[in-house]
Design a protein around this motif. Structure first.
Motif, PDB file in Angstrom:
ATOM      1  N   THR A  63       0.828  -1.202   0.000  1.00 30.14           N
ATOM      2  CA  THR A  63       0.000   0.000   0.000  1.00 30.14           C
ATOM      3  C   THR A  63       0.865   1.256   0.000  1.00 30.14           C
ATOM      4  O   THR A  63       2.037   1.215   0.379  1.00 30.14           O
ATOM      5  CB  THR A  63      -0.934   0.018   1.225  1.00 30.14           C
ATOM      6  OG1 THR A  63      -1.736   1.201   1.196  1.00 30.14           O
ATOM      7  CG2 THR A  63      -0.169  -0.033   2.522  1.00 30.14           C
ATOM      8  N   ARG A 114     -11.040   6.304   7.216  1.00 29.64           N
ATOM      9  CA  ARG A 114     -12.285   5.604   7.543  1.00 29.64           C
ATOM     10  C   ARG A 114     -12.980   6.217   8.748  1.00 29.64           C
ATOM     11  O   ARG A 114     -14.191   6.057   8.911  1.00 29.64           O
ATOM     12  CB  ARG A 114     -12.022   4.102   7.695  1.00 29.64           C
ATOM     13  CG  ARG A 114     -11.208   3.693   8.881  1.00 29.64           C
ATOM     14  CD  ARG A 114     -10.616   2.311   8.685  1.00 29.64           C
ATOM     15  NE  ARG A 114      -9.566   2.312   7.668  1.00 29.64           N
ATOM     16  CZ  ARG A 114      -8.887   1.233   7.294  1.00 29.64           C
ATOM     17  NH1 ARG A 114      -9.138   0.067   7.834  1.00 29.64           N
ATOM     18  NH2 ARG A 114      -7.936   1.317   6.384  1.00 29.64           N
ATOM     19  N   ASP A 227     -14.017  12.058  -2.041  1.00 26.95           N
ATOM     20  CA  ASP A 227     -12.978  11.285  -1.371  1.00 26.95           C
ATOM     21  C   ASP A 227     -11.667  11.855  -1.905  1.00 26.95           C
ATOM     22  O   ASP A 227     -11.235  11.532  -2.999  1.00 26.95           O
ATOM     23  CB  ASP A 227     -13.110   9.792  -1.665  1.00 26.95           C
ATOM     24  CG  ASP A 227     -12.038   8.982  -0.931  1.00 26.95           C
ATOM     25  OD1 ASP A 227     -11.009   9.576  -0.554  1.00 26.95           O
ATOM     26  OD2 ASP A 227     -12.214   7.764  -0.751  1.00 26.95           O
ATOM     27  N   SER A 267      -8.019  10.545   3.794  1.00 28.19           N
ATOM     28  CA  SER A 267      -6.993   9.755   4.454  1.00 28.19           C
ATOM     29  C   SER A 267      -5.682  10.500   4.296  1.00 28.19           C
ATOM     30  O   SER A 267      -5.122  10.554   3.206  1.00 28.19           O
ATOM     31  CB  SER A 267      -6.893   8.361   3.825  1.00 28.19           C
ATOM     32  OG  SER A 267      -5.757   7.709   4.354  1.00 28.19           O
ATOM     33  N   LYS A 270      -2.073   9.162   2.559  1.00 29.06           N
ATOM     34  CA  LYS A 270      -1.664   9.062   1.156  1.00 29.06           C
ATOM     35  C   LYS A 270      -1.014  10.374   0.714  1.00 29.06           C
ATOM     36  O   LYS A 270       0.111  10.673   1.122  1.00 29.06           O
ATOM     37  CB  LYS A 270      -2.873   8.709   0.271  1.00 29.06           C
ATOM     38  CG  LYS A 270      -3.256   7.229   0.328  1.00 29.06           C
ATOM     39  CD  LYS A 270      -4.034   6.873   1.552  1.00 29.06           C
ATOM     40  CE  LYS A 270      -4.700   5.526   1.499  1.00 29.06           C
ATOM     41  NZ  LYS A 270      -5.441   5.236   2.737  1.00 29.06           N
ATOM     42  N   ARG A 417      -2.358  -5.240  -7.070  1.00 26.68           N
ATOM     43  CA  ARG A 417      -1.869  -3.858  -7.039  1.00 26.68           C
ATOM     44  C   ARG A 417      -0.439  -3.817  -6.518  1.00 26.68           C
ATOM     45  O   ARG A 417      -0.153  -4.327  -5.432  1.00 26.68           O
ATOM     46  CB  ARG A 417      -2.790  -3.045  -6.134  1.00 26.68           C
ATOM     47  CG  ARG A 417      -2.506  -1.563  -6.184  1.00 26.68           C
ATOM     48  CD  ARG A 417      -3.435  -0.788  -5.276  1.00 26.68           C
ATOM     49  NE  ARG A 417      -3.055  -0.949  -3.874  1.00 26.68           N
ATOM     50  CZ  ARG A 417      -3.645  -0.313  -2.866  1.00 26.68           C
ATOM     51  NH1 ARG A 417      -4.665   0.491  -3.086  1.00 26.68           N
ATOM     52  NH2 ARG A 417      -3.230  -0.502  -1.635  1.00 26.68           N
TER      53      ARG A 417
HETATM   54  N1  F0G Z   1     -10.510   6.195   0.387  1.00 28.29           N
HETATM   55  C1  F0G Z   1      -9.594   5.715  -0.459  1.00 28.29           C
HETATM   56  C2  F0G Z   1      -9.683   6.060  -1.907  1.00 28.29           C
HETATM   57  C3  F0G Z   1      -8.550   4.917   0.019  1.00 28.29           C
HETATM   58  O1  F0G Z   1      -7.644   4.453  -0.827  1.00 28.29           O
HETATM   59  C4  F0G Z   1      -8.489   4.618   1.409  1.00 28.29           C
HETATM   60  C5  F0G Z   1      -7.453   3.751   1.935  1.00 28.29           C
HETATM   61  C6  F0G Z   1      -9.485   5.131   2.250  1.00 28.29           C
HETATM   62  C7  F0G Z   1     -10.464   5.928   1.703  1.00 28.29           C
HETATM   63  C8  F0G Z   1      -9.503   4.831   3.718  1.00 28.29           C
HETATM   64  O2  F0G Z   1      -8.506   5.527   4.360  1.00 28.29           O
HETATM   65  O3  F0G Z   1      -7.003   3.758   5.282  1.00 28.29           O
HETATM   66  O4  F0G Z   1      -6.902   6.096   6.112  1.00 28.29           O
HETATM   67  O5  F0G Z   1      -8.814   4.669   6.695  1.00 28.29           O
HETATM   68  N2  F0G Z   1      -6.741   3.030   1.197  1.00 28.29           N
HETATM   69  C9  F0G Z   1      -5.634   2.192   1.600  1.00 28.29           C
HETATM   70  C10 F0G Z   1      -5.135   1.444   0.404  1.00 28.29           C
HETATM   71  C11 F0G Z   1      -5.900   1.317   2.784  1.00 28.29           C
HETATM   72  O6  F0G Z   1      -4.244   0.607   0.598  1.00 28.29           O
HETATM   73  O7  F0G Z   1      -5.580   1.702  -0.709  1.00 28.29           O
HETATM   74  P1  F0G Z   1      -7.765   4.980   5.687  1.00 28.29           P
END
Ligand code: F0G
Length: 469
Positions: A63, A114, A227, A267, A270, A417
């Protein structure tokens, strides 16, 4: 990193490369285990890369979430943590950075994305509601369904086809969205607009599409919630691909994009270059008030939301670094470098290459394998066994089950991925990864697939266990 086409100068060949806009000040040793050790580790982990220990991994592309390397300026900010329970100065720095770059007026910090999705879903959704979105994300849809809504996918059809090349493959299909809005009056609490679209392969949304979504939703009096997890990456693609944006800086494009939305779940793990953190931002005073009431129950006071003061400072500074053009160009440039190698070698990947990851098309690695034998899960395991590279399944296991019928969701995209952490690995790491993918692709002994021997109830991909068939 990547380079301009080779130019002939007299008898000489010259190329002009560009490199990452930073140098490395601290390193973290990694080691590769032997093949028998990796086989034992994979068995122990139930053939699920989420269950491997990090120390068993050579190059970790599970990730890009929380895996970024922070800068010296961010680490310096960690020392300026104001760990007051209430009103930490770091919160106000974070609030200012979010307002400046993401435009929304109210900022409610959360421990990660989340947490923000949970707050937004609980506040805005009533049982029986319908939430349209440009493809689902696992935790986002979970929170929508948990609050009683059904999710409806309104992304363009092409997003479900890994081979179709379009500059903005994350776009909303406006006709699909209009249908959902007209058929469900009073039942659509908001539209969820993801930029970029993770599950489609990190594909961007165009500014024109975001504007059209906003106009359509305004006519139906429905807010647009973004998002914004990888919205900086989305802004970079707009700069590179959309008419009229090539001379605009990424931070300006980001602001324009966010101003077409009424709020965002985020989040921070990222784009904003930190290891933990997130927020919910909204323009509406009432929603903000409700969010401040709810955040104290689930996350922490509305001026820390589950983060330490130092975490908020690192995120405030990370936002400033994330929106710099040279940063984002190098970040996505590294993904493109890996993508070009794989394409040159004829490996089936999702095209065009997205912002944060390369997605291997597992169906084309194992054309004979039925989806119920988990081709992507199998491919992720094979890659680890070959080289210690850790990837993530994004196919039928991640899609989970329909809560009403109990059957699997059968996503068209069955992918693995390879996700690139920001500022962590070098070009040599990318070469090693590409060579391992090629070895697995060309291996004449094709695996038969997997069976699931343990299935958790929610978000099963995290903890499910498998055995090879
Ligand atoms: N939205 C998107 C587009 C995401 O990619 C993620 C998390 C979240 C929301 C949730 O955020 O993990 O901070 O609670 N994606 C990670 C991934 C886990 O590996 O794609 P989070």
């Amino acid at each position: 990193m990547s380079h301009e086409p080779i130019q002939t100068v007299g008898q000489q060949y010259r190329r002009r490369s560009w490199a990452e806009p930073y140098k490395i000040k601290m390193v973290e040793p990694i080691r590769m285990m032997s093949r028998p050790e990796r086989e034992a580790a994979m068995r122990e982990a139930g053939y699920n890369t989420f269950l491997l220990k990090s120390e068993e991994v050579y190059i970790d592309l599970l990730t890009d979430s929380g895996t970024s390397a922070m800068s010296d300026w961010q680490w310096a900010g960690m020392m300026l943590g104001d760990e007051a329970y209430a009103g930490s100065k770091n919160f106000y720095n974070l609030e200012a950075a979010v307002r400046k770059h993401y435009t929304h007026r109210h900022v409610i910090p959360t421990h990660q994305g989340r947490g923000a999705e949970h707050l937004l879903s609980q506040i805005m959704i009533k049982p029986g509601d319908v939430v349209p979105g440009n493809m689902y994300f696992t935790t986002t849809r979970f929170h929508q369904e948990h609050a009683g809504a059904s999710f409806v996918d309104v992304i363009i059809d092409e997003a479900h086809d890994p081979a179709v090349i379009l500059p903005f493959k994350g776009n909303v299909d406006l006709a699909k969205l209009e249908r959902v809005l007209t058929e469900n009056p009073g039942k659509v609490p908001y539209v969820c607009l993801a930029a970029t679209v993770n599950m489609a392969g990190g594909q961007p949304v165009s500014m024109a599409n975001a504007r059209a979504v906003k106009e359509l939703c305004s006519r139906h009096h429905v807010p647009v919630m973004c998002d914004a997890t990888r919205a900086v990456e989305n802004a970079y693609f707009i700069q590179q691909r959309e008419d009229g944006y090539k001379d605009k800086p990424v931070d300006e494009i980001l602001r324009e994009f966010c101003s077409l939305t009424d709020g965002a779940t985020m989040s921070g793990k990222k784009d904003p270059l930190v290891n933990i953190g997130g927020w919910l931002s909204v323009n509406d005073d009432k929603i903000a008030e409700q969010a401040r009431n709810l955040v104290v129950v689930y996350e922490g006071l509305h001026t820390y939301g589950g983060m330490a003061g130092r975490d908020m400072e690192a995120m405030a500074r990370g936002i400033e670094e994330a929106v710099q053009d040279d940063h984002i160009r190098a970040r996505i440039g590294q993904v493109e470098y890996l993508g070009e190698l794989l394409q040159d070698w004829g490996i089936p990947i999702v095209l065009p290459v997205g912002g944060h990851a390369i997605y291997l098309d597992a169906r084309r690695f194992y054309p004979e394998m039925p989806q119920t034998s988990f081709p992507a899960q199998t491919l992720a395991a094979e890659l680890y066994l070959d080289s210690g590279v850790r990837a993530m399944e994004r196919g039928i296991v991640s899609a989970g089950r329909n809560q009403k019928t109990g059957d699997h969701y059968y996503p068209k995209l069955e992918m693995v991925r390879l996700t690139l952490p920001r500022r962590v690995y070098t070009q040599a790491h990318m070469d090693v990864v590409a060579e391992s993918v090629q070895a697995v692709y060309q291996n004449p002994n094709k695996p038969a697939g997997m069976k699931m021997v343990y299935e958790p109830e929610a978000l099963r991909f995290f903890q499910a266990r498998f055995e090879p068939l």
